[in-house]
Design a protein around this motif. Sequence first.
Motif, PDB file in Angstrom:
ATOM      1  N   ILE A  39      36.112 -24.725  -0.238  1.00 34.75           N
ATOM      2  CA  ILE A  39      37.490 -25.223  -0.142  1.00 34.75           C
ATOM      3  C   ILE A  39      37.485 -26.686  -0.567  1.00 34.75           C
ATOM      4  CG2 ILE A  39      37.282 -25.903   2.306  1.00 34.75           C
ATOM      5  CD1 ILE A  39      40.188 -24.984   2.682  1.00 34.75           C
ATOM      6  N   SER A  40      38.559 -27.112  -1.214  1.00 37.84           N
ATOM      7  CA  SER A  40      38.609 -28.523  -1.626  1.00 37.84           C
ATOM      8  C   SER A  40      39.037 -29.376  -0.439  1.00 37.84           C
ATOM      9  CB  SER A  40      39.566 -28.708  -2.795  1.00 37.84           C
ATOM     10  OG  SER A  40      40.803 -29.220  -2.364  1.00 37.84           O
ATOM     11  N   PRO A  41      38.531 -30.593  -0.350  1.00 36.59           N
ATOM     12  CA  PRO A  41      38.876 -31.479   0.774  1.00 36.59           C
ATOM     13  C   PRO A  41      40.388 -31.671   0.915  1.00 36.59           C
ATOM     14  CG  PRO A  41      37.031 -32.375  -0.449  1.00 36.59           C
ATOM     15  CD  PRO A  41      37.517 -31.204  -1.238  1.00 36.59           C
ATOM     16  N   VAL A  42      41.098 -31.714  -0.212  1.00 40.55           N
ATOM     17  CA  VAL A  42      42.547 -31.921  -0.169  1.00 40.55           C
ATOM     18  C   VAL A  42      43.232 -30.720   0.486  1.00 40.55           C
ATOM     19  CG1 VAL A  42      44.621 -32.284  -1.549  1.00 40.55           C
ATOM     20  CG2 VAL A  42      42.486 -33.398  -2.217  1.00 40.55           C
ATOM     21  N   LYS A  43      42.818 -29.518   0.065  1.00 43.08           N
ATOM     22  CA  LYS A  43      43.418 -28.311   0.631  1.00 43.08           C
ATOM     23  C   LYS A  43      43.063 -28.191   2.118  1.00 43.08           C
ATOM     24  CE  LYS A  43      44.134 -23.383  -0.233  1.00 43.08           C
ATOM     25  NZ  LYS A  43      43.967 -22.981   1.161  1.00 43.08           N
ATOM     26  N   ILE A  52      33.698 -27.070   3.195  1.00 44.76           N
ATOM     27  CA  ILE A  52      33.770 -28.122   2.172  1.00 44.76           C
ATOM     28  C   ILE A  52      32.395 -28.357   1.569  1.00 44.76           C
ATOM     29  CG2 ILE A  52      34.052 -30.615   1.872  1.00 44.76           C
ATOM     30  CD1 ILE A  52      36.453 -30.440   3.749  1.00 44.76           C
ATOM     31  N   MET A  84      38.311 -35.408   2.993  1.00 45.06           N
ATOM     32  CA  MET A  84      39.200 -34.618   3.851  1.00 45.06           C
ATOM     33  C   MET A  84      39.805 -35.505   4.941  1.00 45.06           C
ATOM     34  SD  MET A  84      38.528 -31.342   6.377  1.00 45.06           S
ATOM     35  CE  MET A  84      37.454 -32.184   7.541  1.00 45.06           C
ATOM     36  N   GLN A 126      40.875 -24.333  -6.391  1.00 47.62           N
ATOM     37  CA  GLN A 126      40.092 -23.420  -5.551  1.00 47.62           C
ATOM     38  C   GLN A 126      39.151 -22.561  -6.414  1.00 47.62           C
ATOM     39  OE1 GLN A 126      40.309 -23.863  -2.364  1.00 47.62           O
ATOM     40  NE2 GLN A 126      38.823 -22.264  -1.860  1.00 47.62           N
ATOM     41  N   LEU A 160      35.919 -26.250   8.818  1.00 44.40           N
ATOM     42  CA  LEU A 160      36.321 -26.750   7.496  1.00 44.40           C
ATOM     43  C   LEU A 160      35.224 -27.616   6.866  1.00 44.40           C
ATOM     44  CD1 LEU A 160      40.094 -27.638   8.024  1.00 44.40           C
ATOM     45  CD2 LEU A 160      39.175 -25.879   6.505  1.00 44.40           C
ATOM     46  N   ILE A 192      43.636 -36.386   5.859  1.00 38.94           N
ATOM     47  CA  ILE A 192      44.235 -36.089   7.171  1.00 38.94           C
ATOM     48  C   ILE A 192      44.884 -37.346   7.743  1.00 38.94           C
ATOM     49  CG2 ILE A 192      43.691 -35.554   9.583  1.00 38.94           C
ATOM     50  CD1 ILE A 192      41.546 -33.615   8.564  1.00 38.94           C
ATOM     51  N   ALA A 218      42.567 -30.549   4.234  1.00 37.77           N
ATOM     52  CA  ALA A 218      43.412 -31.485   4.978  1.00 37.77           C
ATOM     53  C   ALA A 218      44.832 -30.936   5.122  1.00 37.77           C
ATOM     54  CB  ALA A 218      43.427 -32.842   4.274  1.00 37.77           C
ATOM     55  N   LEU A 235      36.225 -24.723  -8.200  1.00 41.45           N
ATOM     56  CA  LEU A 235      35.403 -25.517  -7.284  1.00 41.45           C
ATOM     57  C   LEU A 235      33.898 -25.216  -7.395  1.00 41.45           C
ATOM     58  CD1 LEU A 235      36.268 -27.744  -5.361  1.00 41.45           C
ATOM     59  CD2 LEU A 235      36.448 -26.059  -3.544  1.00 41.45           C
TER      60      LEU A 235
END
Lengths: 335, 335
Positions: free
Chosen positions: B317-321, B312, A283, A50, B308, A287, B323, A53
């Motif tokens: 925010i990171s895509p992983v977080k 992104i 993302m 975070q 989100l 998901i 999700a 980034l």
Amino acid sequence: MTNYKAKNRLTAQAYIDGVLSGNRVILSRAITVIESNLESDKLLAKDIIQAILPASGNSVRIGVTGVPGVGKSTFIEVFGKHIINQGHKVAILSIDPSSQRSKGSILGDKTRMEALSTLESAYIRPSASGDTLGGVANKTAESMLLCEAAGYDVVLIETVGVGQSETAVHGMTDFFLLLMLAGAGDELQGIKKGIMEMADMVVINKADGDNIKKSELARLQYQNALHIFPQSESGWMPVVTTASSTKNIGVDAVWDEITKYTELVVKNGYFNKNRNHQKIRWMYNNINEALKHLFYGSKDIASKLTALEKQIIASEISPVKAAQDIIETFKKSFE
Amino acid sequence: MTNYKAKNRLTAQAYIDGVLSGNRVILSRAITVIESNLESDKLLAKDIIQAILPASGNSVRIGVTGVPGVGKSTFIEVFGKHIINQGHKVAILSIDPSSQRSKGSILGDKTRMEALSTLESAYIRPSASGDTLGGVANKTAESMLLCEAAGYDVVLIETVGVGQSETAVHGMTDFFLLLMLAGAGDELQGIKKGIMEMADMVVINKADGDNIKKSELARLQYQNALHIFPQSESGWMPVVTTASSTKNIGVDAVWDEITKYTELVVKNGYFNKNRNHQKIRWMYNNINEALKHLFYGSKDIASKLTALEKQIIASEISPVKAAQDIIETFKKSFE
């Protein structure tokens, strides 16, 4: 939740400062945190990612793939040195979902790419291990962000082993490079359908000695084939060249093409558009994987699926009805 | 659940008996039940499918695709008549997710393939409508089972409109036929990446008059290109031919190739293996779609996703977080 702290961990701030200042030792330790499966490390990794980034993204991301035996390591070694000579800092990461078997890459970074690994401007990291391709790809992509934040402005992501990870690499890079050998036929069996069409450039490697004529012929064939196939959204027409990594012939031309590509796609807007798409898709991939994990992770579901598969093959139940039945079971499990 | 009965419906047994006896009128009415979105019809459809399932499967399933303007309808008309002359019964279905706009296919079966539609051994049905490609594909696949149960031993499934449905058609057929035009270039833009590699046969259509020379050249180019690409698991090497549907030249050769293909894959076991894979994959596709529907169908999720996506792209925010966060929201919604 298990919340035990791994040994020898720094504070999040120490990792962040170290990475942002380009400290290689801290970068390596931060990637170790990213790769870790400990719950406490996962929380730490989230904080690190975070924070770094905004400093990530300033690199050319190049995917490199090809069947075993194509000479990938030698190519990357020579190619990496050439890029460094142009004044760049190069990070080399890999995706190898199969490495989970040995819990780590089979060949460490010291054995492979020996000359490159001694250079100050090169950072080589063997593949993360993981249970799923998606998990490994996440770790590699997040490691890539760390490398960028540490000042590496060229990132090579190679696929290791036989091809399942090409799509993942293609989904996180700007330029997709496919190494091939002359004498098409058996070697091609290792290349999965659809890979060829992802390539921005095909390099016929090992084009030296007795192989030169055959390689030139292969180059023409691939060039013709690629011209027949639909053009990419990037507006770039894939290039096919020959190279000899061991004799250092044609490797510099690869970098020239990548530079041309980058100029084109930055100018026509595809570079950013593609990066944004990749992030959003990343993302959604996460998901969708998590959803599948929720569903297929259930024991009841797994045993029911095995039974349904048998019934479907025996034409006792239609696939649509089978799916409806099991989704009902899943919904009821929440009630 | 709304449980209102549609008008003019027969009993399940009447549909089943009618289809199994090859009654074309009942077959059409049964497909109407399959295509219906009424809850009562869905239950009726399930019973019909379940009963005719053991009688389905005895056909050669051929997918036919190509960009608009390639002459698909004329080709299918001439091709269909040729197959019927060989003693077969032919059903022609189509997948057209775009037809949902007009709630039905733009051109009915009477306008297209006029001569074919008058033949006793031909059954032509325009595309089902539906909200999603998956939904439309399900309906077409189940209609195919009904046609087989009614005695049609060749089923052609064509894609209508511009290509999103090729993968769906490929996933439910034994043989994938791609119609192309000579003079590669602009026309190719309509063909999505990866389609070419699914083809078991490419036919350069409209190879007549001034077009003959150009078509032969195109044939050679595609033949060379396809030989370079990886071989299919079927053991079949894709064939490229030229044809003129309007002059009825080369159309019979397409059926000869399909016959050769079928002989090969029945013998080497790929035919059944592929059918079983398709059925299993069909169930999993339905499961995965239903899971996505559960998730993305929620209003909270949809609005959170939009937010989100913006974060992104802004690297906040990171895509992983992202999700992970939204999956937590989803899990909590069940609590």
